[in-house]
Design an enzyme around this catalytic site. Sequence first.
Site, PDB file in Angstrom:
ATOM      1  N   CYS A  26      61.176  40.335  80.011  1.00  0.00           N
ATOM      2  CA  CYS A  26      60.348  41.501  80.337  1.00  0.00           C
ATOM      3  C   CYS A  26      58.954  41.074  80.784  1.00  0.00           C
ATOM      4  O   CYS A  26      58.241  40.397  80.042  1.00  0.00           O
ATOM      5  CB  CYS A  26      60.256  42.425  79.136  1.00  0.00           C
ATOM      6  SG  CYS A  26      59.250  43.883  79.458  1.00  0.00           S
ATOM      7  N   LYS A  65      68.434  36.489  77.948  1.00  0.00           N
ATOM      8  CA  LYS A  65      67.999  36.857  79.303  1.00  0.00           C
ATOM      9  C   LYS A  65      66.578  36.333  79.468  1.00  0.00           C
ATOM     10  O   LYS A  65      65.720  36.535  78.622  1.00  0.00           O
ATOM     11  CB  LYS A  65      68.019  38.383  79.447  1.00  0.00           C
ATOM     12  CG  LYS A  65      67.169  38.961  80.593  1.00  0.00           C
ATOM     13  CD  LYS A  65      67.871  38.856  81.918  1.00  0.00           C
ATOM     14  CE  LYS A  65      66.992  39.341  83.074  1.00  0.00           C
ATOM     15  NZ  LYS A  65      66.577  40.729  83.019  1.00  0.00           N
ATOM     16  N   ASN A 128      70.433  37.211  88.116  1.00  0.00           N
ATOM     17  CA  ASN A 128      69.824  38.535  88.112  1.00  0.00           C
ATOM     18  C   ASN A 128      68.693  38.551  89.132  1.00  0.00           C
ATOM     19  O   ASN A 128      68.018  37.557  89.338  1.00  0.00           O
ATOM     20  CB  ASN A 128      69.288  38.849  86.708  1.00  0.00           C
ATOM     21  CG  ASN A 128      68.507  40.146  86.640  1.00  0.00           C
ATOM     22  OD1 ASN A 128      67.334  40.158  86.298  1.00  0.00           O
ATOM     23  ND2 ASN A 128      69.140  41.253  86.983  1.00  0.00           N
ATOM     24  N   GLY A 129      68.512  39.708  89.771  1.00  0.00           N
ATOM     25  CA  GLY A 129      67.425  39.853  90.748  1.00  0.00           C
ATOM     26  C   GLY A 129      67.944  40.066  92.153  1.00  0.00           C
ATOM     27  O   GLY A 129      68.621  39.198  92.715  1.00  0.00           O
ATOM     28  N   ASP A 130      67.673  41.255  92.705  1.00  0.00           N
ATOM     29  CA  ASP A 130      68.025  41.593  94.098  1.00  0.00           C
ATOM     30  C   ASP A 130      69.521  41.740  94.338  1.00  0.00           C
ATOM     31  O   ASP A 130      69.968  41.662  95.484  1.00  0.00           O
ATOM     32  CB  ASP A 130      67.455  40.563  95.086  1.00  0.00           C
ATOM     33  CG  ASP A 130      65.946  40.533  95.112  1.00  0.00           C
ATOM     34  OD1 ASP A 130      65.331  41.429  94.501  1.00  0.00           O
ATOM     35  OD2 ASP A 130      65.363  39.615  95.723  1.00  0.00           O
ATOM     36  N   GLY A 152      70.462  45.435  87.669  1.00  0.00           N
ATOM     37  CA  GLY A 152      69.433  46.269  87.064  1.00  0.00           C
ATOM     38  C   GLY A 152      69.050  47.454  87.915  1.00  0.00           C
ATOM     39  O   GLY A 152      69.695  48.505  87.888  1.00  0.00           O
TER      40      GLY A 152
END
Length: 257
Positions: A26, A65, A128-130, A152
């Site tokens: 986060c 994560k 993770n991401g895009d 996400g």
Amino acid sequence: DEDAMRQSAEIVERSKPELLDINYGCPVKKVVCKDAGAGILKNIPKMVKLTKAIVESTNLPVTVKTRLGWDQSSMKIVEVAERLQDVGIKAISIHGRTRVQMDKGQANWKPIADVKNNSRMFIPVFGNGDVDSPEKAKLMRDTYGLDGAMIGRASIGNPWFFNKVKMFLNNGERLKEPSIIQRVEVARRHLEMSILWKGEILGVLETRRHYSNYFKAIPDFKKFRTGLVTANSSIEVFNLLNQIEQKARLKKEIILD
């Protein structure tokens, strides 16, 4: 705080989940200012120590994560992932940005692939991401060799996205877009569940951000969208959703299976 983390793990374990995931990713300021979330990336030894404490305090599989690092100069994700594996985590999900980047710029998946290709790594590595299209998920799996994708923002107001990805990965086919009536049904259920969980006020406020995505690219929708994101009571929102559904039925829209 190690004691707080242990107590949290005990509380979580009572609900009998399948696993316990620690979020070291986060990037929000109010979180990292307490060295929590991605703030822990400034202190890798503490990150490893906390993780070890959680692994030892629970019978649940523990996963992590995290991000590539705090900033570009401190990216040591291959080493970090290896150390976390050594203290007992069962899988790791890595966001392809540093904390300093927040959600800006393009996610870099190569360092995540470097973690996966490390000969010492044997646990699953998720990217993770895009991942905002089925094609991106396929690229992450087939080109970068990752074990899976953590999705996400692409799913906000778009819960059908997961099935779109699954279908594309399984047989290369594209799932049809949901009808307006289907969108209304899910938005209505979302609000009902949100109110049940958080109460009337928060339930209404926290679902506002989803309506633009639920009804994205619907023509002549501005009046309804404005009403949905400014309504202060669930009665107002449900009335608007009913109007949208009635209008769709009058147009004889086909309900998809």
